[in-house]
Write an enzyme that holds these catalytic residues in place. Structure first.
Site, mmCIF file in Angstrom:
data_model
loop_
_atom_site.group_PDB
_atom_site.id
_atom_site.type_symbol
_atom_site.label_atom_id
_atom_site.label_comp_id
_atom_site.label_asym_id
_atom_site.label_seq_id
_atom_site.Cartn_x
_atom_site.Cartn_y
_atom_site.Cartn_z
ATOM 1 C CB SER A 138 -0.927 0.001 1.230
ATOM 2 O OG SER A 138 -1.808 -1.101 1.196
ATOM 3 C CB ILE A 163 4.529 -9.400 -10.751
ATOM 4 C CG1 ILE A 163 5.411 -8.498 -9.870
ATOM 5 C CG2 ILE A 163 4.328 -8.815 -12.140
ATOM 6 C CD1 ILE A 163 4.767 -7.175 -9.471
ATOM 7 C CB THR A 164 -1.126 -10.377 -12.124
ATOM 8 O OG1 THR A 164 -1.573 -9.986 -10.824
ATOM 9 C CG2 THR A 164 -2.154 -11.297 -12.740
ATOM 10 N NE ARG A 275 -31.190 -30.040 -1.874
ATOM 11 C CZ ARG A 275 -30.847 -31.230 -1.399
ATOM 12 N NH1 ARG A 275 -30.787 -32.286 -2.196
ATOM 13 N NH2 ARG A 275 -30.545 -31.378 -0.123
ATOM 14 C CD GLU A 371 -5.476 -3.063 -10.811
ATOM 15 O OE1 GLU A 371 -5.818 -1.869 -10.909
ATOM 16 O OE2 GLU A 371 -5.451 -3.842 -11.768
#
Length: 393
Positions: A138, A163-164, A275, A371
């Protein structure tokens, strides 16, 4: 009120509706069948990658002048939302392509744009984003990664965390301190780093709760030399560029959250109408109906907030910072609630891997974290309010 331009915000165009239909068809036919296996084996969703490239949904945000389809911010959100509806991991392909390349779009010179946007737009490479570090999540201004000028080059040393799509992507926007003695926040510069650069390597894959098909790894720089010509924007402007980027891309995380929630609601609706207990479908019980109504109501509110923020992103409105943070925080909180309630509606079945609800609940959690955590989003919103944004309407 029909035809009144004051109400255009609340009416999706025919083009956007057609886009949603096209993306949904691709997602259901070519992405959904592999989603459970992608999660189970923590593998990159190559089937989704290929399908997104073939359908021009891989990096739809790139302008036509750089080889893209030039999708607007709302259209890009719709792509991400519809993919996330069936597989959150796969939705990170277009989402992170936008995140990684947005600094280039916002601040790079024409040469960098032509060099790095076109291969991505054509589906030949993916683009990741390197901002966070182990001790600078942050607190982005507290980063330690250094870029030291050496003639016509910069030499990078340090690391980036969380890191994506790291290791899959060929290109990375990396933020590094270029003036250690400079004013905090004004001493960071953005660069494009290529996977093949000497001295650039990756850590092991993180073992995660959700989005298991999207690899998350550290970036390691050990005297990684890159040309100064790969600088994005001016020296010392990196953190400002990074924060401007997040204003736009937080909206896409909101879209991802909306998609995950919609997928969960769809499955829950189908189940409760099938259901039976006590001689009737459980959808006939008022308690179940109230849960469904709340889930749908909150989901639609989140969708409208995301779409409103997307419109502001497209226009670069002055209050985008507030609305981007609000859309991301609200939609991700809704996604967590809706997916949890969807698991509850399926009872024991919802807790098993025979149904996708437990995966969706696990995937939804990260939208409250990455993010910028939702606590940080609230700080961002409060600061904007204290500045007088958004303006009273």
């Amino acid at each position: 009120m029909t035809g009144n331009p004051d109400f255009d915000l609340f009416r999706i165009s025919e083009d956007h509706l057609a886009l949603r239909e096209a993306v949904r068809a691709v997602a259901e036919d070519k992405i959904a069948p592999f989603a459970a296996d992608v999660d189970e084996n923590s593998r990159y969703p190559q089937e989704a990658h290929d399908a997104l490239v073939q359908s021009d949904f891989f990096a739809p945000h790139v302008a036509e002048e750089y080889g893209g389809v030039g999708a607007d911010a709302l259209a890009t959100c719709i792509v991400i939302e519809e993919v996330a509806r069936v597989c959150a991991s796969s939705s990170l392909i277009p989402a992170v392509n936008k995140l990684g390349s947005m600094p280039v779009i916002l601040a790079a010179n024409e040469e960098i744009k032509q060099t790095y946007l076109r291969p991505m737009a054509e589906g030949r490479v993916t683009f990741s984003y390197g901002l966070s570090e182990r001790e600078a999540g942050s607190d982005t201004a507290g980063m330690k990664c250094r870029a030291t000028r050496d003639g016509d080059d910069f030499v990078l040393n340090g690391q980036k965390s969380w890191i994506t799509n790291a290791g899959v992507s060929e290109y990375y926007t990396v933020l590094a301190v270029t003036d250690p003695e400079g004013k905090r926040g004004n001493n960071v510069t953005a660069f494009v780093v290529e996977k093949s650069d000497a001295g650039f390597d990756f850590g092991e894959k993180e073992r995660k709760l959700g989005i298991k098909g999207s690899p998350t790894r550290e970036l390691h720089f050990d005297n990684c030399r890159i040309p100064a010509s790969r600088m994005i924007g001016a020296e010392g402007e990196g953190l400002k560029i990074a924060l401007r980027t997040l204003d736009h891309t937080r909206v896409t995380i909101g879209a991802q959250a909306v998609g995950i929630a919609q997928g969960a609601l769809d499955h829950a609706l189908a189940y409760v109408q099938e259901r039976k207990q006590f001689g009737k479908h459980i959808a006939e019980f008022q308690g179940i109906q109230f849960m469904l109504a709340d889930m749908a109501m909150e989901l639609e509110a989140a969708r409208l907030m995301v779409y409103s923020a997307a419109a502001k992103s497209e226009r670069n409105d002055a209050d985008l910072t507030f609305f981007g943070a609000a859309a991301k925080a609200f939609a991700s909180d809704v996604a967590m609630k809706v997916t949890t309630d969807a698991v509850q509606l399926l009872g024991g079945a919802g807790y098993t891997r025979d149904f996708p609800l437990e995966r969706m609940m696990r995937d939804a959690k990260i939208t409250q974290i990455y993010e910028g955590t939702n606590q940080v989003q609230r700080l961002v919103m409060a600061r904007q309010l204290l500045k007088g944004l958004p303006a009273a309407r």
